[in-house]
Design a protein around this motif. Structure first.
Motif, mmCIF file in Angstrom:
data_model
loop_
_atom_site.group_PDB
_atom_site.id
_atom_site.type_symbol
_atom_site.label_atom_id
_atom_site.label_comp_id
_atom_site.label_asym_id
_atom_site.label_seq_id
_atom_site.Cartn_x
_atom_site.Cartn_y
_atom_site.Cartn_z
ATOM 1 N N THR A 376 -41.513 -66.745 -26.731
ATOM 2 C CA THR A 376 -41.808 -68.110 -27.554
ATOM 3 C C THR A 376 -41.019 -68.012 -28.773
ATOM 4 O O THR A 376 -40.721 -69.096 -29.190
ATOM 5 C CB THR A 376 -43.291 -67.906 -27.543
ATOM 6 N N ASP A 377 -40.768 -67.016 -29.442
ATOM 7 C CA ASP A 377 -40.136 -67.004 -30.753
ATOM 8 C C ASP A 377 -38.592 -67.400 -30.464
ATOM 9 O O ASP A 377 -38.141 -68.181 -31.514
ATOM 10 C CB ASP A 377 -40.101 -65.627 -31.395
ATOM 11 N N TYR A 379 -37.743 -69.556 -28.024
ATOM 12 C CA TYR A 379 -37.745 -70.984 -27.787
ATOM 13 C C TYR A 379 -38.094 -71.691 -28.904
ATOM 14 O O TYR A 379 -37.462 -72.819 -29.226
ATOM 15 C CB TYR A 379 -38.948 -71.008 -26.704
ATOM 16 N N ASP A 380 -38.909 -71.249 -29.794
ATOM 17 C CA ASP A 380 -39.179 -72.150 -31.110
ATOM 18 C C ASP A 380 -37.910 -71.979 -32.129
ATOM 19 O O ASP A 380 -38.039 -72.979 -32.748
ATOM 20 C CB ASP A 380 -40.496 -71.267 -31.824
ATOM 21 N N HIS A 383 -34.257 -74.900 -28.630
ATOM 22 C CA HIS A 383 -34.477 -75.183 -26.834
ATOM 23 C C HIS A 383 -33.736 -76.311 -26.594
ATOM 24 O O HIS A 383 -33.388 -77.270 -27.521
ATOM 25 C CB HIS A 383 -35.904 -74.760 -26.894
ATOM 26 N N ASN A 389 -41.225 -74.040 -21.262
ATOM 27 C CA ASN A 389 -41.051 -72.447 -21.867
ATOM 28 C C ASN A 389 -42.193 -71.663 -21.074
ATOM 29 O O ASN A 389 -43.221 -71.707 -21.651
ATOM 30 C CB ASN A 389 -41.086 -72.258 -23.263
ATOM 31 N N GLY A 451 -35.813 -75.254 -34.400
ATOM 32 C CA GLY A 451 -36.973 -75.290 -35.072
ATOM 33 C C GLY A 451 -36.666 -75.299 -36.587
ATOM 34 O O GLY A 451 -35.610 -74.962 -37.008
#
Length: 451
Positions: A376-377, A379-380, A383, A389, A451
């Motif tokens: 997730t980090d 992806y953040d 992406h 995700n 992000g």
């Protein structure tokens, strides 16, 4: 004093043989102790002491087995409630190993009972810091308990500072973690060597004057770690037995077919390109390659204690058996060979598409799902627009959330996406493996949200 590094890049760790030319101390040995014994034989020294910096969370120790086989003293923190005989050692205690003076220094943070060792020989000094002070950072502090993380992070800050006060500035620093291990945290440098003086200048645990800021920043940047870690410390408390490294007899085609029919875990070690083009239905792709990702991801993803069969070339299977023994996966079945159709008597051979970013742009209808299996980090940070995700390590438990239809699967390099594609196909889904570097997506014309 001479220090021999026994590197385990598959797990991102190092063990050390420290000797004076006659006798030796081994620090944090991995479970496959034959490498350490060979290093001692090559150096012409006798192992008289084995020491643990902590009860490890990312691998099974070879310390107990090595100490017994070498009739050596086994040094483990007196505060560790282990279920085997050892020589308890405590903060400030000094042990002589030939002409070497070994001083234990309490450095809690990575665990409550973590020790570092300062080894002195005349004017020369070396610091063996385990999961305390690393190159550029420190060991992660969230592996014991979520409730303990804040307190352990404060401990880690204090321990790093105490350690450099106890040691000479010119002392060489030898951590166990920090070479790719998920036991490390923060901005580790990727360096292969360092000194205490260099860390005083560059390590954020030593340069950040605000302890509260350090604690909050370190915790905020902790990422997911492999699920098999939960089994390592309890096993190390009990005292692991020797690694089982013998290559078993290859399964006959009927037995391999039976295992596939029973939905057992049959892992294909060939490269992901070969797997995508042809493989036995029901097998899972964990490319062995140089082994740098194999153990971590297989141990992370495969349900613990499931029966395992390895399929691939003899050398890869032998290496995989050694690697897996380090995390307590012993005695897998094997099927030696690289032609899937010849290995099983009821062979159903299948495949799935594999593309690069240009192939995705040219071949994907806009409504088909992009599945991002990075953490997730990751992806953040950046992406693809509309990408779903589901991190690879959560895919099996969240497969019910995977959208219907064809799935365009990517990660950071193609490695994790290859595993994910095989898991999805095994689960009845229709994957397309995007085998490309995420870093190349923008230059290939792929839109990104950052992000």
């Amino acid at each position: 004093m001479d220090v021999v590094v026994i590197d385990t890049p598959q797990l991102g760790d190092r063990s050390y043989l420290v000797h004076d030319g006659v006798v030796a101390l081994v620090i944090d040995p991995q479970r496959d102790t034959d490498r350490v014994e060979q290093a001692a034989a090559d150096a012409g020294v006798r192992i008289t002491h084995v020491a643990e910096t902590h009860l490890h969370n990312d691998y099974l120790t070879g310390g107990l087995v090595l100490a017994r086989s070498q009739h050596a003293v086994y040094l483990v923190n007196a505060a560790d409630e282990v279920q085997f005989e050892r020589q308890p050692v405590a903060d400030g205690e000094a042990i002589l190993v030939g002409s070497l003076r070994v001083k234990a220094v309490a450095t809690p943070g990575h665990t409550h009972t973590h020790l570092s060792y300062i080894v002195t020989a005349g004017e020369e000094q070396a610091v063996f810091s385990g999961g305390s002070l690393l190159y550029g950072s420190v060991g992660r502090t969230d592996l014991v308990s979520a409730d303990d993380t804040v307190a352990l992070t404060h401990d880690q800050y204090a321990s790093a500072r105490r350690l450099v006060e106890e040691a000479a500035c010119e002392a060489a620093l030898y951590p166990t973690h920090g070479f790719g291990s998920f036991c490390s945290s923060g901005p580790s440098t990727g360096a292969s060597a360092s000194t205490v003086a260099e860390q005083i200048e560059a390590n954020h645990a030593l340069t950040d004057p605000d302890e509260e800021h350090f604690v909050q920043e370190l915790i905020a940047n902790l990422t997911a770690y492999p699920s098999y870690y939960a089994h390592m410390s309890p096993a190390n408390t009990q005292g692991p037995g020797p690694a089982e490294l013998i290559l078993p007899e290859s399964l006959d085609p009927g037995e391999l077919s039976r295992r596939l029919d029973d939905d057992e875990w049959v892992v294909d070690l060939r490269n992901r390109v070969a797997f995508a083009s042809t493989h036995l239905e029901g097998t899972v792709s964990f490319e062995y390659g140089d082994g740098s990702n194999f153990t971590t991801y297989l141990g992370w993803i495969m349900p613990w204690d499931n029966k395992l069969t390895l399929v691939g070339a003899r050398e890869d299977v032998e290496n995989a058996i050694r690697d897996l023994s380090r995390i307590g996966i012993d005695s897998p079945g094997t099927a030696i060979g690289t032609d899937p159709a010849s290995l099983a008597s009821r062979a159903v051979v299948t495949s799935y598409p594999r593309v690069d970013w240009q192939g995705m742009l040219a071949g994907r209808p806009g409504e088909e799902t992009i599945l991002d299996v990075r953490r997730t980090d990751e992806y953040d940070a950046a992406h693809l627009p509309g990408a779903v995700n589901i991190p690879l390590h959560e895919l099996l438990t969240r497969i019910g959330e995977v959208p219907a239809g064809r799935l365009w699967v990517h990660c950071g390099s193609g490695y994790r996406a290859g595993i994910a594609a095989s898991l999805l196909q095994r689960g009845g889904k229709e994957p397309v493996h995007i085998d490309a570097l995420f870093a190349d997506a923008a230059s290939a014309g792929v839109d990104l949200i950052k992000g």
